[in-house]
Design a protein around this motif. Structure first.
Motif, short mmCIF file in Angstrom:
data_model
loop_
_atom_site.label_atom_id
_atom_site.label_comp_id
_atom_site.label_asym_id
_atom_site.label_seq_id
_atom_site.Cartn_x
_atom_site.Cartn_y
_atom_site.Cartn_z
N UNK A 209 0.83 -1.21 0.00
CA UNK A 209 0.00 0.00 0.00
C UNK A 209 0.86 1.26 0.00
N UNK A 210 1.89 1.28 0.81
CA UNK A 210 2.76 2.46 0.86
C UNK A 210 3.54 2.60 -0.44
N UNK A 211 3.91 1.47 -1.07
CA UNK A 211 4.62 1.54 -2.35
C UNK A 211 3.72 2.16 -3.42
N UNK A 212 2.45 1.75 -3.44
CA UNK A 212 1.50 2.33 -4.39
C UNK A 212 1.31 3.83 -4.11
N UNK A 213 1.29 4.18 -2.83
CA UNK A 213 1.14 5.58 -2.45
C UNK A 213 2.31 6.41 -2.94
N UNK A 214 3.53 5.91 -2.75
CA UNK A 214 4.72 6.64 -3.18
C UNK A 214 4.75 6.81 -4.70
#
Length: 296
Positions: free
Chosen positions: A217-222
């Motif tokens: 999720x954080x990778x998609x956010x970044x």
């Protein structure tokens, strides 16, 4: 008789001076050895504390930092009901993550940490603080969009107010009069936080190159935020990439020494940093759900 007595006293005096000189010469070496032994004993004690799940205090040039080594079983990261079911972590890509973790540590040890040490030496702490303020201010429009998407209008209003005040009275964000004069706290919000607000799961644990611990999720956010970041709207590439990389490096420079100390003291650094990340996520989600329940 007097001559013999004088000779004896002279020899005795020379012996005492020699003994004193030897003691003085050996004392620094002895002190250094004692300090080295004490440091090793302290490090061994810290390792044992980490193994047993106890807090550890790490000494750095920026002061003492207390950390908790293991995941706190508050609630499962994806379990809104808090019944504790499910694993304490979700790391199906561990082999890949360990390879990236090793690459990151090599990059930190031989490139970024020495560079951060030189950066801290050249740039005073007060100046680094102002640089960090300016980058935080540039990000405020992105915080605003994410808070609006989450329906958090009060926080979005704080983002708007902080950006307007700090960009003008705060000299393009170098200072923070919004906080110090108007008591408007920062309300940072990422796309990952917004997805979490809508109960989108964090997904598998994922170590990102250079950036470190994260999840899908954080990778998609970044990745998504990289296309709409305010710096990209103000500066053309590749200059925008250089500026944002410097922003990340500035953040890392304040954490480099702590990372190095924790890495050296952990029995398995990969598991230690994984647990630290998951623990932080669990804590944030637990209090988010608790706040929602309290408001209901």
């Amino acid at each position: 008789m007097l001559k013999n007595l004088f000779l004896k006293h002279t020899l005795l005096l020379l012996f005492l001076l020699s003994a004193t000189a030897c003691t003085t010469t050996d004392e620094p070496e002895s002190l250094a050895q004692n300090e080295s032994v004490a440091q090793k004993q302290q490090q061994n004690e810290n390792v044992e504390k980490l193994r047993s799940g106890k807090d550890v205090t790490v000494q750095t040039s920026q002061g003492n930092i207390s950390v908790s080594p293991n995941v706190v079983a508050i609630t499962d990261a994806q379990d809104k009901q808090g019944n504790g079911e499910g694993p304490f972590y979700y790391d199906p890509w561990e082999d890949f993550n360990r390879a990236i973790f090793s690459f990151n540590n090599y990059s930190y040890e031989y490139v970024l940490s020495p560079a951060a040490q030189g950066y801290r030496y050249i740039v005073p702490a007060a100046a680094r603080d102002k640089i960090g303020n300016a980058f935080d201010n540039i990000r405020e429009p992105l915080n605003l969009l994410n808070n609006l998407a989450a329906g958090q209008f009060k926080e979005a209003g704080a983002n708007l107010g902080r950006f307007a005040i700090n960009s003008t009275l705060g000299l393009f964000g170098l200072f923070d009069p919004a906080k110090h004069w108007f008591d408007i706290d920062a309300q940072r919000q990422t796309l990952g936080d917004t997805l979490q607000h809508y109960d989108v799961g964090a997904g598998p644990y994922l170590v990102l190159p250079i950036l470190g611990p994260g999840d899908s999720r954080s990778a998609f956010s970044l990745l998504t935020e990289s296309f709409i970041h305010p710096i990209d709207q103000l500066v053309d590439s590749p200059d925008s990439y250089y500026i944002r990389s410097f922003d990340g490096f500035d953040d890392y420079s304040d954490q480099a020494e702590t990372y190095d100390a924790l890495y050296q003291q952990a029995e398995d650094p990969y598991i230690y940093f994984r647990n630290q990340y998951i623990q932080g996520k669990r804590r944030d989600e637990y209090f988010q759900y608790k706040q929602v329940d309290d408001n209901e």
